[in-house]
Enzyme design. Structure first.
Site, PDB file in Angstrom:
ATOM      1  N   LYS A  92     -11.006  -0.975   6.949  1.00  0.00           N
ATOM      2  CA  LYS A  92      -9.938  -0.665   7.723  1.00  0.00           C
ATOM      3  C   LYS A  92     -10.363   0.214   9.386  1.00  0.00           C
ATOM      4  O   LYS A  92     -11.094   0.471   9.382  1.00  0.00           O
ATOM      5  CB  LYS A  92      -8.869   0.358   7.087  1.00  0.00           C
ATOM      6  CG  LYS A  92      -7.927   1.167   8.110  1.00  0.00           C
ATOM      7  CD  LYS A  92      -6.456   1.652   7.041  1.00  0.00           C
ATOM      8  CE  LYS A  92      -5.612   2.564   7.861  1.00  0.00           C
ATOM      9  NZ  LYS A  92      -4.582   2.935   6.523  1.00  0.00           N
TER      10      LYS A  92
ATOM     11  N   GLU B  36       0.976  -0.932   0.471  1.00  0.00           N
ATOM     12  CA  GLU B  36      -0.257  -0.028  -0.201  1.00  0.00           C
ATOM     13  C   GLU B  36       0.578   0.853   0.332  1.00  0.00           C
ATOM     14  O   GLU B  36       1.642   1.632   1.151  1.00  0.00           O
ATOM     15  CB  GLU B  36      -1.259   0.266   1.721  1.00  0.00           C
ATOM     16  CG  GLU B  36      -1.843   1.137   1.317  1.00  0.00           C
ATOM     17  CD  GLU B  36      -2.507   1.401   2.892  1.00  0.00           C
ATOM     18  OE1 GLU B  36      -2.813   0.102   3.638  1.00  0.00           O
ATOM     19  OE2 GLU B  36      -2.400   2.576   3.423  1.00  0.00           O
TER      20      GLU B  36
ATOM     21  N   ARG C 169       0.862  10.096   1.654  1.00  0.00           N
ATOM     22  CA  ARG C 169       2.037  10.721   2.253  1.00  0.00           C
ATOM     23  C   ARG C 169       2.605  11.922   1.723  1.00  0.00           C
ATOM     24  O   ARG C 169       3.312  12.760   2.782  1.00  0.00           O
ATOM     25  CB  ARG C 169       1.922   9.658   3.555  1.00  0.00           C
ATOM     26  CG  ARG C 169       0.992   9.373   4.083  1.00  0.00           C
ATOM     27  CD  ARG C 169       1.750   8.337   5.673  1.00  0.00           C
ATOM     28  NE  ARG C 169       0.523   8.003   6.865  1.00  0.00           N
ATOM     29  CZ  ARG C 169       0.414   8.404   7.768  1.00  0.00           C
ATOM     30  NH1 ARG C 169       1.538   8.418   7.944  1.00  0.00           N
ATOM     31  NH2 ARG C 169      -0.477   7.577   8.282  1.00  0.00           N
TER      32      ARG C 169
HETATM   33  C1  3PG Z   1      -0.864   4.175   7.891  1.00  0.00           C
HETATM   34  O1  3PG Z   1      -0.913   5.108   7.092  1.00  0.00           O
HETATM   35  O2  3PG Z   1      -2.158   3.915   7.978  1.00  0.00           O
HETATM   36  C2  3PG Z   1      -0.666   4.523   9.300  1.00  0.00           C
HETATM   37  O3  3PG Z   1       0.294   5.618   9.183  1.00  0.00           O
HETATM   38  C3  3PG Z   1       0.039   2.848   9.343  1.00  0.00           C
HETATM   39  O4  3PG Z   1       0.739   2.929  10.994  1.00  0.00           O
HETATM   40  P1  3PG Z   1       1.983   2.476  11.225  1.00  0.00           P
HETATM   41  O5  3PG Z   1       3.168   3.249  10.485  1.00  0.00           O
HETATM   42  O6  3PG Z   1       1.643   2.859  12.717  1.00  0.00           O
HETATM   43  O7  3PG Z   1       2.092   0.957  10.730  1.00  0.00           O
END
Ligand code: 3PG
Length: 214
Positions: free
Chosen positions: A129, A41, A45
């Site tokens: 999710k 995925e 970001r």
């Molecule tokens: C996401 O974007 O789904 C989360 O930031 C992933 O979470 P994690 O970095 O705590 O694994």
């Protein structure tokens, strides 16, 4: 919709990637494949997300590449154009969900409350999710929130690590988990693809060990 999300369930753990250099998506994909983890995925970001999705899915057709942190229909369109095979969102956004459904792009929207789940149910979605899993109360919260929703499966994400992955995977309502722990942004930025391969393999082994117990 069904087959792609089903496949994510079979894999059991979805690496959540934030990548600054789209070119690194190619060796990253190789490291995931070498670790036995044929999905990713890639989150919006970073500004490189769409190019990274394109690069990974072009170089590695065997990897199921999706887009995460999709906040708008514009991003969903960019993800699809780049080759994303599924969409993940942190929260429930009706416009993004409707666009994905209309365009036959599988979507697992983020939910945290029964109200969120009801909204997703109303759209006919049943694999969601659960975000942010650990901050929302972890396994205990998911058991309580998921209790009334017999037909719904969850992909807990947020705070998942090699230490708690098995606890989530043992829950009957868990379809798969998501996490960035095997693809930490710094590891990608530093080009530490051997470490990523090994962390991916560790995660895959945890999935296998939980599932072999049945
Ligand atoms: C996401 O974007 O789904 C989360 O930031 C992933 O979470 P994690 O970095 O705590 O694994």
């Amino acid at each position: 919709m069904g087959k792609i999300v089903e496949k994510l369930g079979e894999i059991g753990i979805i690496p959540v990637v934030a990548i600054d250099d789209a070119a690194a998506a190619v060796p990253l994909g190789q490291a995931l494949l070498d670790g036995g983890l044929p999905c990713a995925e890639i989150t919006f970001r970073t500004a490189a997300a769409a190019d990274a999705i394109h690069n990974m899915s072009t170089a590695h057709p065997d990897i199921l590449v999706g887009a995460g942190t999709v906040l708008t229909v514009v991003q969903a369109k960019a993800a699809k154009a780049a080759g994303a095979k599924f969409i993940v969102t942190p929260g429930f956004d009706a416009a993004v969900v409707d666009w994905c459904l209309a365009n036959e792009l599988p979507i697992t929207p983020g939910v945290m409350t029964p109200t969120d789940i009801n909204q997703a149910l109303a759209k006919g979605l049943n694999i969601l999710k659960f975000f942010p899993a650990e901050a929302a109360g972890g396994v205990k919260a998911l058991k309580a929130i998921g209790g009334p929703y017999a037909g719904i499966k969850f992909i807990p994400t947020g705070g998942i690590s090699a230490n708690n992955l098995a606890d989530y995977l043992r829950l009957p309502m868990v379809h798969a988990c998501g996490g960035s722990f095997m693809v930490a942004k710094q590891l990608i930025a530093d080009g530490k693809f051997d470490a990523i391969r090994d962390l991916a393999a560790t995660a895959v082994n945890i999935v296998k060990s939980v599932r072999s117990v049945g």
